[in-house]
Design an enzyme around this catalytic site. Structure first.
Site, PDB file in Angstrom:
ATOM      1  N   CYS A 153      46.465 -15.321 -51.919  1.00  0.00           N
ATOM      2  CA  CYS A 153      47.205 -15.566 -53.156  1.00  0.00           C
ATOM      3  C   CYS A 153      46.996 -17.039 -53.475  1.00  0.00           C
ATOM      4  O   CYS A 153      45.856 -17.476 -53.615  1.00  0.00           O
ATOM      5  CB  CYS A 153      48.680 -15.183 -53.008  1.00  0.00           C
ATOM      6  SG  CYS A 153      49.498 -15.764 -51.499  1.00  0.00           S
ATOM      7  N   ASN A 205      54.645 -14.130 -58.993  1.00  0.00           N
ATOM      8  CA  ASN A 205      54.979 -15.183 -58.030  1.00  0.00           C
ATOM      9  C   ASN A 205      56.427 -15.107 -57.548  1.00  0.00           C
ATOM     10  O   ASN A 205      57.203 -14.244 -57.963  1.00  0.00           O
ATOM     11  CB  ASN A 205      54.668 -16.563 -58.618  1.00  0.00           C
ATOM     12  CG  ASN A 205      55.489 -16.862 -59.869  1.00  0.00           C
ATOM     13  OD1 ASN A 205      56.614 -16.395 -60.023  1.00  0.00           O
ATOM     14  ND2 ASN A 205      54.919 -17.655 -60.764  1.00  0.00           N
ATOM     15  N   TRP A 236      50.808 -17.366 -47.838  1.00  0.00           N
ATOM     16  CA  TRP A 236      51.919 -17.077 -46.915  1.00  0.00           C
ATOM     17  C   TRP A 236      52.994 -16.174 -47.522  1.00  0.00           C
ATOM     18  O   TRP A 236      53.992 -15.887 -46.876  1.00  0.00           O
ATOM     19  CB  TRP A 236      52.546 -18.357 -46.387  1.00  0.00           C
ATOM     20  CG  TRP A 236      52.916 -19.393 -47.436  1.00  0.00           C
ATOM     21  CD1 TRP A 236      53.548 -19.197 -48.623  1.00  0.00           C
ATOM     22  CD2 TRP A 236      52.672 -20.802 -47.351  1.00  0.00           C
ATOM     23  NE1 TRP A 236      53.722 -20.381 -49.282  1.00  0.00           N
ATOM     24  CE2 TRP A 236      53.194 -21.397 -48.528  1.00  0.00           C
ATOM     25  CE3 TRP A 236      52.065 -21.631 -46.397  1.00  0.00           C
ATOM     26  CZ2 TRP A 236      53.134 -22.768 -48.778  1.00  0.00           C
ATOM     27  CZ3 TRP A 236      52.000 -22.998 -46.651  1.00  0.00           C
ATOM     28  CH2 TRP A 236      52.535 -23.556 -47.823  1.00  0.00           C
TER      29      TRP A 236
END
Length: 603
Positions: A375, A313, A379
């Site tokens: 995801c 992430n 974005w």
């Protein structure tokens, strides 16, 4: 990495360097020709300072602050130095030392930049010189905190090309052969009511009604429904992007969403399964169920195959880049370089992003399967994967204009949160939303260009210029988080596009070895031994590190291209003059050999 002695240290971007060389063309100078200024740029103040150069030691200079940049020129004849830093690059400004500080050069300002460098200035303790400089820098580096406009809205530069016209979604989808009998263009999001972070124009399955889209939106994070990004020109498989389904801990279902993905699968009947690529590590996707998110279970989406790509992430990426900065600035430890680089995990992350994009491209091209990519919110990692896969699959995007369209489409129009990830004009340097996602993408493109040196029309300078202006706030291209916010602020009317600058000076950004090829798919090797740290970007501020110089063959080739262009220009002029004389009956007749001298182009 070889060390090189240096007597002159210029710390500014490649693009700013070009400004200085062409300052007679629209860049004003004042204060005895020491300060370059753009149209709309205003000088605010100047002060004598000691610049604590991490490479050459303390240097006395004069710093000028405008509403766009911090510009320092050394006052010492034996140490010619220039610092040219757009204020948008500044991430944090801190005071160093106090009223009782007695150490030499211990009282002043520390400036942290977003482009992997730090600046330190020592100032006199008397006369409030530090306070004044701190307040002025804070005011203009972080205009949003002071109700001031970002410089892009004050920039009055004029170019002979309008970069805002580069991307027209209708034309781009038409280039792809859309709409067709399987896919349609919809303006359901014209007022951004379906999804406020999506563009106004979307391409969706022909069999899905607008009401179907509204129902699917309720089951996708941020209402970011699956929409088409790219269609294969031959086998008609597609790349679709979206956000995660809102499954939650209870395992909620949405029949419309399940049917919608099945409709996408049925637009291509070459395989029985739709491939879904979830960019996240499996454990993260499972954890997201606790906050209402999740993934497409095989038990529910019977005609789909799900693969996790293990890309971490935004927080992991931010920390990784911090570690890169620690090992490249200000000093590079040669003795532990490889282990230090490995400890950052930066190239591992680059590898995972490239590997994921390769899987997407291969499944579409060779596997003849349509793919859905997401995801969490669709974005960040999603934009990385779709744009890189499209770059591998479609040679158009490897041209200068094509790449600009790719960035405008997959990143800017589809709502990558540039304002949040970069923090334009925002003083909150510790914001957890900051992350180098777009930098990672450009790094991946650079890695590809190293492996395929003839496949891309653009060169390294093109990529670095894009990154420089990702932060600079000189152009409106990367401002705000989404299309709806840009429309509200009238960005295309009130600011200049970065593509205006680039497309007005295309020759500077061209790769002389570019060979245009149609329908060639690029599969880069994404193994650690084929990836390398981008020295000319990450270590460019260190004058002791020998930068990778242009290839002599490349330089000679550029010279020959310029010579060819000059000959062609002369030939056109001679032909024009000859035509004029032939059309003039009073002119004496001349033979072609008299009119046209022999021109040899060496090609």
């Amino acid at each position: 990495m070889a060390s090189a002695p240096t007597s002159k240290y210029n710390s500014h971007s490649l693009e700013n360097e070009s400004i200085k060389r062409t300052s007679r063309d629209g860049v004003n100078r004042d204060v005895g020709e020491t300060l370059p200024r753009l149209p709309g740029e205003i000088r605010i103040t100047d002060k004598e300072v000691i610049y604590i150069c991490p490479f050459n030691g303390p240097i006395k200079g004069r710093v000028y602050i405008t509403n766009y940049r911090l510009y320092l020129r050394s006052l010492e004849t034996d140490s010619a130095l220039i610092l040219d830093v757009p204020l948008g690059v500044i991430s944090r400004i801190e005071k160093m030392g106090g009223a009782t500080s007695r150490g030499e050069n211990s009282y002043g300002l520390d400036i942290t930049c977003k482009d992997l460098r730090n600046l330190r200035f020592a100032l006199k303790q008397e006369g409030h010189s530090r306070r004044d400089m701190f307040e002025i820098l804070t005011r203009y580096a972080f205009p949003l905190a002071h109700s001031l406009p970002i410089f892009a809205f004050l920039n009055e530069e004029k170019f002979n090309v309008d970069g805002w016209t580069v991307y027209n979604p209708v034309e781009e989808y038409r280039r792809q052969g859309l709409p067709n009998h399987h896919w349609r263009i919809t303006f359901i999001n014209k007022c951004y009511k379906l999804c406020d972070t999506y563009p106004a124009l979307l391409v969706v399955p022909y069999r899905a009604s607008d009401e179907d889209l509204r129902r699917v939106a309720t089951f996708r994070s941020r209402n970011r429904i699956p929409v088409l990004s790219w269609i294969h020109p031959e086998n008609k498989t597609v790349i679709v992007r979206c956000s995660q389904p809102l499954v939650g801990m209870s395992g909620k279902r949405n029949k419309e969403d399940e049917r919608y993905l099945d409709v996408i699968r049925e637009t291509n009947r070459q395989v029985n399964k739709l491939t879904i690529y979830d960019a996240r590590p499996n454990v993260n996707a499972v954890a997201n169920k606790a906050t209402g998110g999740g993934y497409e279970s095989d038990d529910v989406y019977h005609n789909a195959e799900l693969f996790f790509l293990d890309i971490h992430n935004i927080h992991v990426m931010r920390e990784s880049l911090k570690k890169v900065k620690d090992i490249v600035y200000p000093n590079v430890e040669e003795s532990h370089w490889l282990s230090s680089l490995e400890s950052t995990h930066w190239l591992e992350h680059i590898k995972l992003v490239l590997t994921g994009a390769i899987q997407v491209a291969d499944r579409v091209s060779s596997g003849k399967s349509s793919v859905v990519v997401h995801c969490s919110d669709g974005w960040d990692r999603t934009a990385q994967l779709t744009s890189l896969a499209m770059l591998m699959l479609d040679s158009f995007y490897r041209s200068i204009e094509g790449f600009e369209i790719l960035v405008q489409k997959e990143w800017i129009s589809f709502g990558h949160k540039f304002a949040s990830r970069i923090g334009h004009g925002d003083k909150n340097h510790a914001d957890a939303d900051r992350s180098p996602i777009f930098l990672q993408f450009i790094d991946c493109v650079w890695q590809m260009s190293k492996q395929f040196p003839t496949a891309f029309e653009f060169n390294e300078r093109f990529l670095i210029t894009i990154l420089d202006h990702l932060y600079s706030c000189r152009f409106g291209t990367f401002l705000y988080n989404c299309e709806s916010a840009r429309e509200k602020q009238k960005v295309t009317e009130r600011t200049v596009s970065l593509w205006s600058l680039i497309n007005s000076n295309k020759d500077k950004f061209k790769n002389p070895f570019y060979t245009k090829e149609i329908n060639r798919v690029l599969y880069p090797v994404a193994s650690m031994r084929h990836l390398e740290l981008w020295v000319n970007y990450y270590i460019r501020w260190n004058p002791r590190i020998k930068q990778q110089q242009p290839n002599p063959v490349e330089q000679r080739y550029m010279e020959l291209l310029a010579l060819r262009d000059e000959y062609i220009k002369r030939l056109d002029e001679l032909q024009l003059a000859n035509s004029a004389k032939l059309s003039d009956p009073s002119a004496s007749p001349s033979s072609p050999s008299q009119m046209m001298p022999h021109v040899q182009t060496h090609f």
